[in-house]
Design an enzyme around this catalytic site. Sequence first.
Site, PDB file in Angstrom:
ATOM      1  N   GLN A  32      -0.645  -3.420   6.158  1.00 34.63           N
ATOM      2  CA  GLN A  32       0.777  -3.125   6.366  1.00 34.63           C
ATOM      3  C   GLN A  32       0.957  -2.191   7.566  1.00 34.63           C
ATOM      4  OE1 GLN A  32       1.376  -1.393   2.502  1.00 34.63           O
ATOM      5  NE2 GLN A  32      -0.416  -0.133   2.778  1.00 34.63           N
ATOM      6  N   HIS A  63       7.942  10.103  -9.023  1.00 36.43           N
ATOM      7  CA  HIS A  63       6.586  10.317  -9.574  1.00 36.43           C
ATOM      8  C   HIS A  63       6.606  10.897 -10.983  1.00 36.43           C
ATOM      9  CE1 HIS A  63       5.351  10.241  -5.153  1.00 36.43           C
ATOM     10  NE2 HIS A  63       4.879   9.165  -5.721  1.00 36.43           N
ATOM     11  N   ASP A  87      -0.076   7.624  -1.885  1.00 34.83           N
ATOM     12  CA  ASP A  87       0.366   8.968  -1.497  1.00 34.83           C
ATOM     13  C   ASP A  87      -0.163  10.045  -2.436  1.00 34.83           C
ATOM     14  OD1 ASP A  87       2.603   9.264  -3.708  1.00 34.83           O
ATOM     15  OD2 ASP A  87       2.842   7.293  -2.798  1.00 34.83           O
ATOM     16  N   GLU A 107      -6.232   1.861  -4.940  1.00 36.06           N
ATOM     17  CA  GLU A 107      -5.314   1.742  -3.803  1.00 36.06           C
ATOM     18  C   GLU A 107      -5.987   0.885  -2.739  1.00 36.06           C
ATOM     19  OE1 GLU A 107      -2.170   2.754  -2.418  1.00 36.06           O
ATOM     20  OE2 GLU A 107      -3.032   1.649  -0.733  1.00 36.06           O
ATOM     21  N   ASP A 138      -8.387  -3.835  -4.176  1.00 44.22           N
ATOM     22  CA  ASP A 138      -7.186  -4.556  -4.612  1.00 44.22           C
ATOM     23  C   ASP A 138      -6.966  -4.380  -6.120  1.00 44.22           C
ATOM     24  OD1 ASP A 138      -5.043  -6.452  -4.680  1.00 44.22           O
ATOM     25  OD2 ASP A 138      -6.469  -7.907  -5.451  1.00 44.22           O
ATOM     26  N   GLY A 139      -5.747  -4.003  -6.478  1.00 45.09           N
ATOM     27  CA  GLY A 139      -5.424  -3.728  -7.879  1.00 45.09           C
ATOM     28  C   GLY A 139      -5.604  -4.932  -8.784  1.00 45.09           C
ATOM     29  N   ASP A 157       2.197   1.608  -9.261  1.00 49.55           N
ATOM     30  CA  ASP A 157       2.914   2.366  -8.229  1.00 49.55           C
ATOM     31  C   ASP A 157       2.720   1.630  -6.913  1.00 49.55           C
ATOM     32  OD1 ASP A 157       4.129   4.251  -6.703  1.00 49.55           O
ATOM     33  OD2 ASP A 157       2.663   5.834  -7.064  1.00 49.55           O
ATOM     34  N   SER A 158       3.240   0.409  -6.876  1.00 43.44           N
ATOM     35  CA  SER A 158       2.978  -0.476  -5.738  1.00 43.44           C
ATOM     36  C   SER A 158       4.128  -0.445  -4.746  1.00 43.44           C
ATOM     37  CB  SER A 158       2.839  -1.906  -6.254  1.00 43.44           C
ATOM     38  OG  SER A 158       4.060  -2.291  -6.833  1.00 43.44           O
ATOM     39  N   ASP A 160       6.944  -2.767  -2.783  1.00 45.18           N
ATOM     40  CA  ASP A 160       7.768  -3.849  -3.330  1.00 45.18           C
ATOM     41  C   ASP A 160       6.996  -5.172  -3.176  1.00 45.18           C
ATOM     42  OD1 ASP A 160       9.612  -1.945  -3.834  1.00 45.18           O
ATOM     43  OD2 ASP A 160      10.728  -2.258  -1.984  1.00 45.18           O
TER      44      ASP A 160
END
Length: 281
Positions: A32, A63, A87, A107, A138-139, A157-158, A160
Amino acid sequence: MAKIVFRDPLNRNTVTEHVVSEWLFSQETPYQQVDVFRTPEFGTVLALGGVINVSERDEIGYHEMLAHVPLFAHPNPRRVLIIGGGDGGTLREVVKHPGVEEAVMVEIDQVVVEQCKKHLPQVASAFDHPKANLIIGDGLAYVNEAPDASFDVILVDSTDPVDAGVVLFTPEFYAACHRVLRADGILVPQSDSIVYQPTRVAGVGKMLRESFASVDFYTSIVPTYPGSLWAFAFASKGPHPTRGLDSARIAELDAQLSYYHEELHQAAFVLPKFLRDQLRG
Ligand code: SAM
């Protein structure tokens, strides 16, 4: 000199402009576009794929509610899995719970972790905590390979459903999470803007109901996210979202919290009528 502004698209028709006081970082990673900048209004901001993901000023509303609602609804969460969350804000909240023994965070993008440690240290403060176990990967792949019944709570907590985040908004991923959760496990995926994407939120509910018998929704106020009112799904194998909260456990953590409290937990599940009807299974 022309003002620098960051244009955050809320949907195809609407954009919010943020005045930028200082540009701190930009890189296109394999996953990204990663940007970090300072704004007069919201402090330091992380944007991924051109969309604001975290701001220094309003991150607690996201959070604290993503982590503490399921962690207090669960009677005894010991192993917690965070998918995404580069984060570090969700991890920071999870490790506060005295009963949590391990928080595994998966993450995909190392650059997000590194830049948040550098520019958002108050958010990325728990990576060295003894309970924290950061895995770069990768989750979906992690959950597919994880043993049955190995976690009490999973927090998604991805980003979009764009780029690498697409696979985390699928019935296959939610079914794999169901398998990996213990008998009284809870899955909470962040679930989009209730104002701008109500159909997408309803779609998350529909996919979750293919695996989970009990699915509810709650919201929190995050002004830098489209429409400010952000949705979280609460998919449970057992615990009720609001009944049976242990006030003593919540009181024990109170001094470390700025947003979450017990009454707010209860109230967060009360939705306007049209949304309640739209999100009902
Ligand atoms: N609260 C934020 C939001 O909704 O805007 C999400 C914040 S967190 C920074 C999102 C993280 O999910 C990103 O760091 C991204 O790299 C990560 N991510 C996206 N797809 C992933 C995947 N398939 N596996 C693991 N992490 C992923």
